[in-house]
Design a protein around this motif. Structure first.
Motif, PDB file in Angstrom:
ATOM      1  N   LEU A 143       0.816  -1.212   0.000  1.00 32.56           N
ATOM      2  CA  LEU A 143       0.000   0.000   0.000  1.00 32.56           C
ATOM      3  C   LEU A 143       0.850   1.263   0.000  1.00 32.56           C
ATOM      4  O   LEU A 143       0.495   2.253  -0.646  1.00 32.56           O
ATOM      5  CB  LEU A 143      -0.942  -0.011   1.202  1.00 32.56           C
ATOM      6  N   ARG A 144       1.955   1.246   0.698  1.00 31.02           N
ATOM      7  CA  ARG A 144       2.819   2.427   0.694  1.00 31.02           C
ATOM      8  C   ARG A 144       3.481   2.631  -0.665  1.00 31.02           C
ATOM      9  O   ARG A 144       3.759   3.760  -1.068  1.00 31.02           O
ATOM     10  CB  ARG A 144       3.874   2.308   1.801  1.00 31.02           C
ATOM     11  N   GLU A 145       3.701   1.546  -1.381  1.00 31.46           N
ATOM     12  CA  GLU A 145       4.304   1.636  -2.711  1.00 31.46           C
ATOM     13  C   GLU A 145       3.282   2.019  -3.773  1.00 31.46           C
ATOM     14  O   GLU A 145       3.619   2.616  -4.804  1.00 31.46           O
ATOM     15  CB  GLU A 145       4.924   0.283  -3.079  1.00 31.46           C
ATOM     16  N   ALA A 162       0.381   6.765   7.716  1.00 33.79           N
ATOM     17  CA  ALA A 162       0.463   7.784   8.772  1.00 33.79           C
ATOM     18  C   ALA A 162       1.741   8.612   8.711  1.00 33.79           C
ATOM     19  O   ALA A 162       1.764   9.762   9.142  1.00 33.79           O
ATOM     20  CB  ALA A 162       0.342   7.115  10.143  1.00 33.79           C
ATOM     21  N   SER A 163       2.810   8.049   8.167  1.00 34.58           N
ATOM     22  CA  SER A 163       4.075   8.785   8.155  1.00 34.58           C
ATOM     23  C   SER A 163       3.994   9.976   7.208  1.00 34.58           C
ATOM     24  O   SER A 163       3.215   9.993   6.255  1.00 34.58           O
ATOM     25  CB  SER A 163       5.221   7.869   7.716  1.00 34.58           C
ATOM     26  N   GLU A 164       4.813  10.975   7.478  1.00 35.16           N
ATOM     27  CA  GLU A 164       4.811  12.187   6.655  1.00 35.16           C
ATOM     28  C   GLU A 164       5.167  11.868   5.208  1.00 35.16           C
ATOM     29  O   GLU A 164       4.560  12.401   4.271  1.00 35.16           O
ATOM     30  CB  GLU A 164       5.799  13.199   7.223  1.00 35.16           C
ATOM     31  N   GLU A 165       6.128  10.977   5.005  1.00 35.03           N
ATOM     32  CA  GLU A 165       6.535  10.606   3.648  1.00 35.03           C
ATOM     33  C   GLU A 165       5.401   9.919   2.902  1.00 35.03           C
ATOM     34  O   GLU A 165       5.148  10.211   1.726  1.00 35.03           O
ATOM     35  CB  GLU A 165       7.744   9.677   3.710  1.00 35.03           C
ATOM     36  N   ALA A 166       4.690   9.007   3.582  1.00 40.95           N
ATOM     37  CA  ALA A 166       3.602   8.296   2.941  1.00 40.95           C
ATOM     38  C   ALA A 166       2.461   9.236   2.589  1.00 40.95           C
ATOM     39  O   ALA A 166       1.821   9.096   1.537  1.00 40.95           O
ATOM     40  CB  ALA A 166       3.103   7.184   3.853  1.00 40.95           C
ATOM     41  N   ARG A 167       2.182  10.210   3.436  1.00 38.51           N
ATOM     42  CA  ARG A 167       1.091  11.153   3.188  1.00 38.51           C
ATOM     43  C   ARG A 167       1.395  12.066   2.013  1.00 38.51           C
ATOM     44  O   ARG A 167       0.492  12.508   1.310  1.00 38.51           O
ATOM     45  CB  ARG A 167       0.819  11.976   4.449  1.00 38.51           C
ATOM     46  N   ARG A 168       2.665  12.367   1.812  1.00 34.10           N
ATOM     47  CA  ARG A 168       3.036  13.272   0.720  1.00 34.10           C
ATOM     48  C   ARG A 168       2.915  12.620  -0.649  1.00 34.10           C
ATOM     49  O   ARG A 168       2.838  13.307  -1.654  1.00 34.10           O
ATOM     50  CB  ARG A 168       4.467  13.768   0.910  1.00 34.10           C
ATOM     51  N   LYS A 169       2.927  11.306  -0.713  1.00 31.72           N
ATOM     52  CA  LYS A 169       2.999  10.606  -1.991  1.00 31.72           C
ATOM     53  C   LYS A 169       1.817  10.931  -2.904  1.00 31.72           C
ATOM     54  O   LYS A 169       1.984  11.180  -4.090  1.00 31.72           O
ATOM     55  CB  LYS A 169       3.081   9.092  -1.756  1.00 31.72           C
ATOM     56  N   ARG A 203      -9.674  19.867   3.152  1.00 28.51           N
ATOM     57  CA  ARG A 203      -9.080  20.297   1.897  1.00 28.51           C
ATOM     58  C   ARG A 203      -8.043  21.400   2.066  1.00 28.51           C
ATOM     59  O   ARG A 203      -7.327  21.717   1.137  1.00 28.51           O
ATOM     60  CB  ARG A 203     -10.178  20.746   0.931  1.00 28.51           C
ATOM     61  N   GLY A 204      -7.992  22.015   3.219  1.00 24.52           N
ATOM     62  CA  GLY A 204      -6.950  23.005   3.441  1.00 24.52           C
ATOM     63  C   GLY A 204      -5.577  22.367   3.498  1.00 24.52           C
ATOM     64  O   GLY A 204      -4.569  23.026   3.324  1.00 24.52           O
ATOM     65  N   ASP A 205      -5.558  21.066   3.699  1.00 22.22           N
ATOM     66  CA  ASP A 205      -4.313  20.310   3.771  1.00 22.22           C
ATOM     67  C   ASP A 205      -4.158  19.528   2.475  1.00 22.22           C
ATOM     68  O   ASP A 205      -4.907  18.604   2.200  1.00 22.22           O
ATOM     69  CB  ASP A 205      -4.370  19.356   4.972  1.00 22.22           C
ATOM     70  N   LYS A 206      -3.192  19.891   1.643  1.00 19.19           N
ATOM     71  CA  LYS A 206      -3.019  19.237   0.348  1.00 19.19           C
ATOM     72  C   LYS A 206      -2.809  17.734   0.489  1.00 19.19           C
ATOM     73  O   LYS A 206      -3.123  16.958  -0.405  1.00 19.19           O
ATOM     74  CB  LYS A 206      -1.860  19.852  -0.428  1.00 19.19           C
ATOM     75  N   GLU A 207      -2.260  17.321   1.649  1.00 20.98           N
ATOM     76  CA  GLU A 207      -1.986  15.910   1.839  1.00 20.98           C
ATOM     77  C   GLU A 207      -3.226  15.135   2.280  1.00 20.98           C
ATOM     78  O   GLU A 207      -3.184  13.923   2.442  1.00 20.98           O
ATOM     79  CB  GLU A 207      -0.869  15.743   2.870  1.00 20.98           C
ATOM     80  N   ALA A 208      -4.343  15.852   2.524  1.00 22.46           N
ATOM     81  CA  ALA A 208      -5.572  15.171   2.949  1.00 22.46           C
ATOM     82  C   ALA A 208      -6.278  14.589   1.735  1.00 22.46           C
ATOM     83  O   ALA A 208      -6.322  13.384   1.551  1.00 22.46           O
ATOM     84  CB  ALA A 208      -6.483  16.150   3.687  1.00 22.46           C
TER      85      ALA A 208
END
Length: 405
Positions: A236-238, A259-266, A294-299
């Motif tokens: 799932l992370r990939e 949950a990790s910051e890197e995974a959320r940015r993908k 929606r104020g959070d692009k990573e959401a």
């Protein structure tokens, strides 16, 4: 008037052999219908009606629809979720075993009529249903600006197959790996690998070459495997796209996997099309809730095929009440020519969603509704006639029924 009758084998053969341009013709037909539906066009879409059989344990759905081109109704029968989910508690095993009914895979037919009500087509519904649902998902898949290298797919049935098949046809040069996640090693998991493999009756090597995915790797991961939770988390992370295609009554994965910051940015596209009753769940509730920030692009953003249908029928949305003002219908993101208004400046003022739709996190929840069957089915009848496929029954013109009704 001529009535066109198409069997499931005929429909499958036609759709399996589409070129990319022919697939685009089908997609534009669906996009036009969804746009008309979401923007108040000449579409009448009553609520579906369902009946439950105590004898078989199955549910039969009646899905009528109408637009300027004609009318249609799909009648489809399938096992209820309780018949498809294994019983896990010791206290209910005996009772459940006594009440077990044979599993009925989705089956039925779509009947089409022209604008004057004359019968136009009678189409087997199994492959057509899976195809038109995957086609709606493709409207979002093909517009992703980010990578599409890895697909994670929950389920190994027809919906899973067609979601992957259409993605490969439209975007095959980008896809490098497909992982099917199934409850257990089964005939279905072996079959889906065979259909994409090089064995007899699979997709032909020349087709893979033409569509650009000859080197794509296909795998199956099952819950029976040692280290399943760790492995599915890695997949799932990939993954760039996650297709959820099961009638599950509980979330298919832990939402904390990203949950990790890197995974959320993908940034991922999550397509959930398997749950169609308030009791079913595929996507974890926390992901549904996060999609509203929606104020959070990573959401991300939550897209549905129909707001009314999805909030009533999809368990994930039924559980998260009060979402109507936060949902976007797929038809709002499309225009009749099949383009995307949020990319070319046209359409319904949804341009502010562009960052999410192109590269951000998107959840697409589809429960299916009649106008999808009507638009894709009507296009399929025309296409089948061009290819000389199907049984043509003459004499279905009518001079009026008088007062018999």
């Amino acid at each position: 008037m001529t009535l066109t009758v198409l069997t499931d084998d005929q429909i499958r053969s036609l759709l399996e052999n589409l070129t990319a341009d022919e697939l685009e013709g089908f997609r534009k037909a669906l996009a036009s219908a969804l746009y008309e539906f979401s923007t108040g066009g000449t579409v009448d879409q009553p609520e579906r009606i369902s009946v439950h059989s105590k004898a078989t344990g199955a549910t039969t759905l009646f899905m009528p629809s109408s637009n300027a081109a004609g009318n249609g109704i799909k009648v489809i029968t399938l096992s209820s979720a309780s018949n498809q989910s294994p019983t896990t508690t010791a206290t209910t095993t005996t009772t459940a075993a006594a009440d077990t009914k044979p599993v009925i895979r989705p089956t039925g037919a779509v009947t089409l009529f022209d604008a004057q009500g004359a019968p136009l087509g009678l189409l087997h519904a199994s492959t057509l249903t899976a195809f038109r649902t995957a086609l709606s998902s493709l409207c979002l898949v093909r517009q992703r600006a980010g990578p599409l290298e890895t697909l994670a797919v929950f389920g190994c049935g027809e919906q899973a197959y067609w979601h992957v098949r259409l993605t490969l046809l439209a975007c095959g040069t980008a896809v490098r790996k497909v992982v099917f996640v199934n409850r257990r090693a089964s005939g279905a998991s072996r079959e889906v690998l065979r259909r994409f493999g090089s064995e007899e009756r699979g997709v032909r090597a020349e087709v893979k070459e033409r569509e650009g995915w000859k080197g794509c790797v296909f795998e199956v991961l099952t819950r029976e495997e040692e280290g399943y939770e760790r492995k599915v988390g890695e997949v799932l992370r990939e993954a760039d796209v996650v297709f959820c295609c099961t009638p599950s009554t509980e979330p298919l994965f832990d939402g904390r996997v990203w949950a990790s910051e890197e995974a959320r940015r993908k940034g991922r596209l999550i397509v959930a099309i398997g749950s169609y009753t308030p009791e079913m769940r595929e996507v974890p509730g926390e992901l549904i809730r996060e999609s509203q920030r929606r104020g959070d692009k990573e959401a991300g953003v939550l897209v549905v095929d129909t707001i009314e249908g999805a909030t009533k029928e999809a368990g994930e949305l039924h559980e998260a009440r009060g979402l109507h003002g936060e949902l976007v219908e797929l038809g709002e993101l499309l225009v009749p020519d099949g383009t995307t208004p949020w990319l070319d400046g046209k359409g319904s003022g949804k341009g502010h969603l562009t960052p999410w739709l192109q590269t951000g996190n998107v959840i697409y929840k589809c429960v299916g509704f009649g106008i999808m069957d009507l638009s894709v089915g009507t296009h399929l009848v025309k296409y089948a006639k061009e290819k000389g496929v199907g049984t043509q029954v003459q004499g279905f013109s009518d001079d009026g029924l008088g007062q018999v009704y």
